[in-house]
Design a protein around this motif. Structure first.
Motif, PDB file in Angstrom:
ATOM      1  N   GLU A   1       0.829  -1.205   0.000  1.00 11.72           N
ATOM      2  CA  GLU A   1       0.000   0.000   0.000  1.00 11.72           C
ATOM      3  C   GLU A   1       0.864   1.256   0.000  1.00 11.72           C
ATOM      4  O   GLU A   1       0.566   2.233  -0.710  1.00 11.72           O
ATOM      5  CB  GLU A   1      -0.919   0.006   1.222  1.00 11.72           C
ATOM      6  N   ILE A   2       1.936   1.234   0.784  1.00  9.02           N
ATOM      7  CA  ILE A   2       2.817   2.393   0.838  1.00  9.02           C
ATOM      8  C   ILE A   2       3.497   2.602  -0.506  1.00  9.02           C
ATOM      9  O   ILE A   2       3.649   3.740  -0.970  1.00  9.02           O
ATOM     10  CB  ILE A   2       3.833   2.213   1.983  1.00  9.02           C
ATOM     11  N   ARG A   3       3.877   1.520  -1.170  1.00  2.98           N
ATOM     12  CA  ARG A   3       4.466   1.667  -2.508  1.00  2.98           C
ATOM     13  C   ARG A   3       3.462   2.291  -3.467  1.00  2.98           C
ATOM     14  O   ARG A   3       3.827   3.152  -4.276  1.00  2.98           O
ATOM     15  CB  ARG A   3       4.934   0.320  -3.054  1.00  2.98           C
ATOM     16  N   ARG A   4       2.197   1.895  -3.371  1.00  8.75           N
ATOM     17  CA  ARG A   4       1.175   2.470  -4.254  1.00  8.75           C
ATOM     18  C   ARG A   4       1.016   3.966  -3.996  1.00  8.75           C
ATOM     19  O   ARG A   4       0.952   4.760  -4.946  1.00  8.75           O
ATOM     20  CB  ARG A   4      -0.161   1.744  -4.045  1.00  8.75           C
ATOM     21  N   LEU A   5       1.002   4.357  -2.728  1.00 12.56           N
ATOM     22  CA  LEU A   5       0.763   5.759  -2.391  1.00 12.56           C
ATOM     23  C   LEU A   5       1.999   6.626  -2.641  1.00 12.56           C
ATOM     24  O   LEU A   5       1.931   7.666  -3.309  1.00 12.56           O
ATOM     25  CB  LEU A   5       0.329   5.869  -0.927  1.00 12.56           C
ATOM     26  N   VAL A   6       3.128   6.214  -2.098  1.00 13.92           N
ATOM     27  CA  VAL A   6       4.350   7.000  -2.259  1.00 13.92           C
ATOM     28  C   VAL A   6       4.839   6.918  -3.702  1.00 13.92           C
ATOM     29  O   VAL A   6       5.221   7.922  -4.310  1.00 13.92           O
ATOM     30  CB  VAL A   6       5.443   6.525  -1.281  1.00 13.92           C
ATOM     31  N   GLY A   7       4.805   5.705  -4.269  1.00 14.83           N
ATOM     32  CA  GLY A   7       5.226   5.543  -5.655  1.00 14.83           C
ATOM     33  C   GLY A   7       4.346   6.316  -6.619  1.00 14.83           C
ATOM     34  O   GLY A   7       4.830   6.852  -7.620  1.00 14.83           O
ATOM     35  N   GLY A   8       3.069   6.391  -6.316  1.00 11.78           N
ATOM     36  CA  GLY A   8       2.173   7.170  -7.164  1.00 11.78           C
ATOM     37  C   GLY A   8       2.552   8.638  -7.167  1.00 11.78           C
ATOM     38  O   GLY A   8       2.512   9.305  -8.217  1.00 11.78           O
ATOM     39  N   SER A   9       2.946   9.158  -6.010  1.00 13.20           N
ATOM     40  CA  SER A   9       3.395  10.545  -5.944  1.00 13.20           C
ATOM     41  C   SER A   9       4.701  10.734  -6.712  1.00 13.20           C
ATOM     42  O   SER A   9       4.891  11.745  -7.403  1.00 13.20           O
ATOM     43  CB  SER A   9       3.575  10.982  -4.484  1.00 13.20           C
ATOM     44  N   GLU A  10       5.610   9.783  -6.623  1.00 12.19           N
ATOM     45  CA  GLU A  10       6.858   9.869  -7.389  1.00 12.19           C
ATOM     46  C   GLU A  10       6.573   9.999  -8.884  1.00 12.19           C
ATOM     47  O   GLU A  10       7.161  10.848  -9.571  1.00 12.19           O
ATOM     48  CB  GLU A  10       7.717   8.634  -7.123  1.00 12.19           C
ATOM     49  N   VAL A  11       5.683   9.163  -9.375  1.00 13.24           N
ATOM     50  CA  VAL A  11       5.367   9.177 -10.810  1.00 13.24           C
ATOM     51  C   VAL A  11       4.700  10.490 -11.200  1.00 13.24           C
ATOM     52  O   VAL A  11       5.019  11.078 -12.243  1.00 13.24           O
ATOM     53  CB  VAL A  11       4.499   7.961 -11.172  1.00 13.24           C
ATOM     54  N   ARG A  12       3.774  10.961 -10.376  1.00 15.42           N
ATOM     55  CA  ARG A  12       3.117  12.238 -10.687  1.00 15.42           C
ATOM     56  C   ARG A  12       4.124  13.384 -10.714  1.00 15.42           C
ATOM     57  O   ARG A  12       4.066  14.262 -11.585  1.00 15.42           O
ATOM     58  CB  ARG A  12       2.014  12.523  -9.669  1.00 15.42           C
ATOM     59  N   ARG A  13       5.049  13.369  -9.784  1.00 18.72           N
ATOM     60  CA  ARG A  13       6.045  14.433  -9.738  1.00 18.72           C
ATOM     61  C   ARG A  13       7.009  14.338 -10.928  1.00 18.72           C
ATOM     62  O   ARG A  13       7.414  15.360 -11.492  1.00 18.72           O
ATOM     63  CB  ARG A  13       6.794  14.397  -8.405  1.00 18.72           C
ATOM     64  N   LEU A  14       7.372  13.141 -11.312  1.00 22.61           N
ATOM     65  CA  LEU A  14       8.214  12.982 -12.500  1.00 22.61           C
ATOM     66  C   LEU A  14       7.489  13.482 -13.749  1.00 22.61           C
ATOM     67  O   LEU A  14       8.084  14.177 -14.583  1.00 22.61           O
ATOM     68  CB  LEU A  14       8.617  11.521 -12.670  1.00 22.61           C
ATOM     69  N   SER A  15       6.218  13.143 -13.872  1.00 18.11           N
ATOM     70  CA  SER A  15       5.457  13.582 -15.048  1.00 18.11           C
ATOM     71  C   SER A  15       5.268  15.093 -15.070  1.00 18.11           C
ATOM     72  O   SER A  15       5.077  15.687 -16.139  1.00 18.11           O
ATOM     73  CB  SER A  15       4.104  12.868 -15.107  1.00 18.11           C
ATOM     74  N   ALA A  16       5.350  15.733 -13.889  1.00 21.10           N
ATOM     75  CA  ALA A  16       5.237  17.192 -13.803  1.00 21.10           C
ATOM     76  C   ALA A  16       6.586  17.884 -14.012  1.00 21.10           C
ATOM     77  O   ALA A  16       6.677  19.115 -13.904  1.00 21.10           O
ATOM     78  CB  ALA A  16       4.662  17.590 -12.449  1.00 21.10           C
ATOM     79  N   GLY A  17       7.621  17.108 -14.297  1.00 21.35           N
ATOM     80  CA  GLY A  17       8.931  17.690 -14.577  1.00 21.35           C
ATOM     81  C   GLY A  17       9.794  17.946 -13.362  1.00 21.35           C
ATOM     82  O   GLY A  17      10.757  18.708 -13.437  1.00 21.35           O
ATOM     83  N   GLU A  18       9.489  17.301 -12.231  1.00 19.83           N
ATOM     84  CA  GLU A  18      10.235  17.573 -11.006  1.00 19.83           C
ATOM     85  C   GLU A  18      11.487  16.723 -10.846  1.00 19.83           C
ATOM     86  O   GLU A  18      12.280  16.962  -9.933  1.00 19.83           O
ATOM     87  CB  GLU A  18       9.321  17.372  -9.793  1.00 19.83           C
ATOM     88  N   GLY A  19      11.666  15.717 -11.694  1.00 23.57           N
ATOM     89  CA  GLY A  19      12.863  14.894 -11.587  1.00 23.57           C
ATOM     90  C   GLY A  19      14.100  15.636 -12.062  1.00 23.57           C
ATOM     91  O   GLY A  19      14.018  16.594 -12.829  1.00 23.57           O
ATOM     92  N   ARG A  20      15.273  15.187 -11.607  1.00 25.10           N
ATOM     93  CA  ARG A  20      16.504  15.815 -12.067  1.00 25.10           C
ATOM     94  C   ARG A  20      17.641  14.794 -12.116  1.00 25.10           C
ATOM     95  O   ARG A  20      17.697  13.857 -11.301  1.00 25.10           O
ATOM     96  CB  ARG A  20      16.890  16.998 -11.181  1.00 25.10           C
ATOM     97  N   LEU A  21      18.518  14.998 -13.077  1.00 27.35           N
ATOM     98  CA  LEU A  21      19.732  14.211 -13.195  1.00 27.35           C
ATOM     99  C   LEU A  21      20.854  14.905 -12.439  1.00 27.35           C
ATOM    100  O   LEU A  21      20.818  16.118 -12.207  1.00 27.35           O
ATOM    101  CB  LEU A  21      20.129  14.076 -14.665  1.00 27.35           C
ATOM    102  N   PHE A  22      21.870  14.150 -12.057  1.00 26.76           N
ATOM    103  CA  PHE A  22      23.070  14.772 -11.531  1.00 26.76           C
ATOM    104  C   PHE A  22      23.722  15.599 -12.631  1.00 26.76           C
ATOM    105  O   PHE A  22      23.589  15.296 -13.822  1.00 26.76           O
ATOM    106  CB  PHE A  22      24.047  13.711 -11.020  1.00 26.76           C
ATOM    107  N   PRO A  23      24.437  16.654 -12.271  1.00 25.93           N
ATOM    108  CA  PRO A  23      25.076  17.490 -13.291  1.00 25.93           C
ATOM    109  C   PRO A  23      25.992  16.686 -14.207  1.00 25.93           C
ATOM    110  O   PRO A  23      26.775  15.849 -13.742  1.00 25.93           O
ATOM    111  CB  PRO A  23      25.889  18.496 -12.455  1.00 25.93           C
ATOM    112  N   GLY A  24      25.872  16.929 -15.500  1.00 27.00           N
ATOM    113  CA  GLY A  24      26.745  16.290 -16.479  1.00 27.00           C
ATOM    114  C   GLY A  24      26.322  14.912 -16.925  1.00 27.00           C
ATOM    115  O   GLY A  24      26.942  14.345 -17.843  1.00 27.00           O
TER     116      GLY A  24
END
Length: 205
Positions: A76-99
């Motif tokens: 259940e926690i994976r569904r809830l927390v993971g769902g937020s991760e995916v939503r945030r990634l789709s909103a452009g909030e993810g980032r790579l390390f520099p370079g």
């Protein structure tokens, strides 16, 4: 090793993806929903505690976001927390390390590139879709096979390589590379620099 007979297998979080902020904010979101459904005030690990967990096998990671007595609720926690991760990634909030993007683009000219993560498929696909450059010939996760070692072996088979290196930020990455006859490169800028003493080389210390 010559031409594209050689390969590089990369871990994802802490190696290519700087997911510290994303993981912390998603934990606030998902654990808030988890505890609210039970009429309880949320209990969220600190940023440093979450950073120390990133890279663990998927269900173990989500289980350890809550006290021991609640760890049976990991799916259940994976569904809830993971769902937020995916939503945030789709909103452009993810980032790579520099370079990272530039380095991968440069390497792709002479190396076959693979991606192997301890995450689940939904999170992996979200990173591939919204964040990572489309340079990986194969991408494996724990929804494919039950261990990083097995996924590295499968990635090598699909890439058609017997030589190369495993690049990661945790001892589990190095162990998986070693078990498959690869050289190992530790990422000292990642989430567990203290775990990299056995690496053949360490970058970004």
């Amino acid at each position: 090793m010559a031409g594209k007979d050689r390969c590089l297998i990369f871990d994802m979080d802490g190696t290519l993806v700087d997911s510290e902020d994303l993981a912390f904010l998603a934990a606030i979101d998902g654990l808030g929903d988890y505890y609210a459904a039970r009429g309880l005030a949320p209990v969220v690990p600190s940023r440093d505690e979450i950073r120390a967990l990133v890279g663990l096998p998927s269900l173990e990671y989500f289980a350890r976001l809550v006290p021991p007595g609640r760890r049976g609720d990991a799916p259940e926690i994976r569904r809830l927390v993971g769902g937020s991760e995916v939503r945030r990634l789709s909103a452009g909030e993810g980032r790579l390390f520099p370079g990272v993007r530039e380095t991968l683009e440069s390497l792709s000219g002479s190396w076959r590139l693979g991606l192997v993560s301890n995450c689940g498929r939904v999170y992996l696909d979200a990173n591939l879709r919204h964040l990572l450059p489309p340079l990986f010939a194969v991408a494996c996760c724990l929804d494919d096979r039950p261990s990083k070692t097995e996924n590295v072996r499968a990635a090598l088979e699909r890439l058609g390589c017997r030589e190369g290196a495993m690049v990661g930020d945790r001892s589990a990455d190095l162990d998986a590379g070693l078990a498959n006859g690869l050289r190992t490169v530790g990422c000292g800028y990642g989430f567990a620099p203290a775990e990299l003493s056995s690496a053949d080389a360490v970058i970004g210390e």
